[in-house]
Design a protein around this motif. Structure first.
Motif, short mmCIF file in Angstrom:
data_model
loop_
_atom_site.label_atom_id
_atom_site.label_comp_id
_atom_site.label_asym_id
_atom_site.label_seq_id
_atom_site.Cartn_x
_atom_site.Cartn_y
_atom_site.Cartn_z
N ILE A 71 1.12 -1.65 -0.01
CA ILE A 71 0.04 0.33 -0.25
C ILE A 71 1.20 1.79 -0.05
O ILE A 71 1.79 1.47 1.30
CB ILE A 71 -0.66 -0.24 0.71
N PRO A 72 1.23 1.33 -0.94
CA PRO A 72 1.71 3.34 -1.34
C PRO A 72 1.59 4.09 -0.47
O PRO A 72 0.35 4.46 -0.21
CB PRO A 72 1.32 3.67 -2.02
N GLN A 73 2.64 4.60 0.58
CA GLN A 73 2.46 5.99 1.58
C GLN A 73 2.05 7.32 1.44
O GLN A 73 1.94 8.59 1.89
CB GLN A 73 3.65 5.58 2.33
N ASN A 74 2.97 7.41 0.41
CA ASN A 74 2.67 8.42 -0.97
C ASN A 74 2.61 8.98 -2.24
O ASN A 74 2.69 7.63 -2.71
CB ASN A 74 3.84 9.40 -0.03
N GLU A 75 2.29 9.92 -2.59
CA GLU A 75 1.77 9.75 -3.85
C GLU A 75 3.27 9.68 -5.05
O GLU A 75 2.38 8.88 -6.23
CB GLU A 75 1.23 11.31 -4.52
N CYS A 76 4.15 8.93 -4.82
CA CYS A 76 5.46 9.08 -5.70
C CYS A 76 5.61 7.33 -5.48
O CYS A 76 6.28 6.67 -6.43
CB CYS A 76 6.51 9.74 -5.09
N GLU A 77 4.90 6.62 -4.66
CA GLU A 77 5.42 5.32 -4.49
C GLU A 77 4.20 4.12 -5.42
O GLU A 77 3.24 4.93 -5.21
CB GLU A 77 5.28 4.83 -3.29
N GLU A 78 4.92 3.68 -6.15
CA GLU A 78 4.14 2.79 -6.50
C GLU A 78 3.75 0.75 -5.87
O GLU A 78 4.88 0.31 -5.60
CB GLU A 78 4.64 2.06 -7.87
N PRO A 79 2.26 0.71 -6.04
CA PRO A 79 2.46 -0.79 -5.11
C PRO A 79 3.31 -1.31 -5.73
O PRO A 79 3.55 -1.98 -6.86
CB PRO A 79 0.93 -0.57 -5.52
N VAL A 80 4.20 -2.78 -4.74
CA VAL A 80 4.63 -3.84 -5.44
C VAL A 80 3.73 -5.33 -5.56
O VAL A 80 3.63 -4.96 -4.27
CB VAL A 80 6.27 -3.67 -5.09
N GLU A 81 3.79 -6.24 -6.44
CA GLU A 81 3.00 -6.98 -5.98
C GLU A 81 3.83 -8.16 -5.73
O GLU A 81 4.93 -8.14 -6.18
CB GLU A 81 1.95 -7.51 -7.18
N PHE A 82 3.56 -9.50 -5.47
CA PHE A 82 4.35 -10.03 -5.08
C PHE A 82 3.09 -11.65 -4.04
O PHE A 82 2.31 -11.46 -4.16
CB PHE A 82 5.61 -10.21 -3.78
N GLU A 83 3.76 -13.02 -4.34
CA GLU A 83 2.73 -13.57 -4.08
C GLU A 83 3.25 -14.55 -2.87
O GLU A 83 5.00 -15.16 -2.87
CB GLU A 83 3.26 -14.20 -5.31
N ILE A 84 2.45 -15.26 -2.10
CA ILE A 84 3.12 -16.21 -0.62
C ILE A 84 2.17 -16.98 -0.90
O ILE A 84 1.42 -16.90 -1.31
CB ILE A 84 2.73 -15.36 0.35
N VAL A 85 2.66 -18.56 -0.49
CA VAL A 85 2.04 -19.65 -0.15
C VAL A 85 1.26 -19.84 1.15
O VAL A 85 2.41 -19.58 2.07
CB VAL A 85 2.80 -20.45 -0.44
N GLN A 86 -0.07 -19.72 1.27
CA GLN A 86 -0.45 -20.20 2.57
C GLN A 86 -1.44 -21.06 2.70
O GLN A 86 -2.08 -20.83 1.75
CB GLN A 86 -0.58 -18.34 3.12
N ARG A 87 -2.19 -21.04 3.96
CA ARG A 87 -2.71 -21.89 4.26
C ARG A 87 -4.24 -21.59 4.13
O ARG A 87 -4.19 -20.47 4.48
CB ARG A 87 -2.49 -22.23 5.85
N MET A 88 -5.73 -21.91 3.73
CA MET A 88 -6.54 -21.35 3.90
C MET A 88 -6.94 -20.41 5.12
O MET A 88 -7.30 -19.61 5.00
CB MET A 88 -7.53 -21.85 2.94
N ALA A 89 -6.42 -21.70 6.04
CA ALA A 89 -6.84 -21.11 7.14
C ALA A 89 -6.63 -20.20 8.26
O ALA A 89 -6.81 -19.80 8.56
CB ALA A 89 -7.15 -22.38 8.13
#
Length: 68
Positions: free
Chosen positions: A9-27
């Motif tokens: 979540i960008p903290q200012n207007e100059c930042e772009e969001p960065v996507e990443f993946e993570i393996v998690q249990r559904m619970a």
């Protein structure tokens, strides 16, 4: 276990969001912070797999491949 997509979540207007993946249990609870940087994150809802199904036998090409 499913793989989830998150973005920072960008903290200012100059930042772009960065996507990443993570393996998690559904619970498991959704992440609120990036596991390495501690930056706030949100889970990205993505579409699922769609399999075309034809109501006509053989579909559009009469091969039975469900392409219609």
């Amino acid at each position: 276990m499913p793989t989830y997509v998150y973005e920072t979540i960008p903290q200012n207007e100059c930042e772009e969001p960065v996507e990443f993946e993570i393996v998690q249990r559904m619970a498991d609870d959704a992440l609120t912070k990036h596991p390495e940087t501690g930056q706030p994150v949100r889970r990205v809802i993505t579409g699922g797999l769609s399999i075309p199904i034809s109501s006509k036998k053989g579909g559009c090409c009469d091969s039975g491949c469900s392409c219609g």
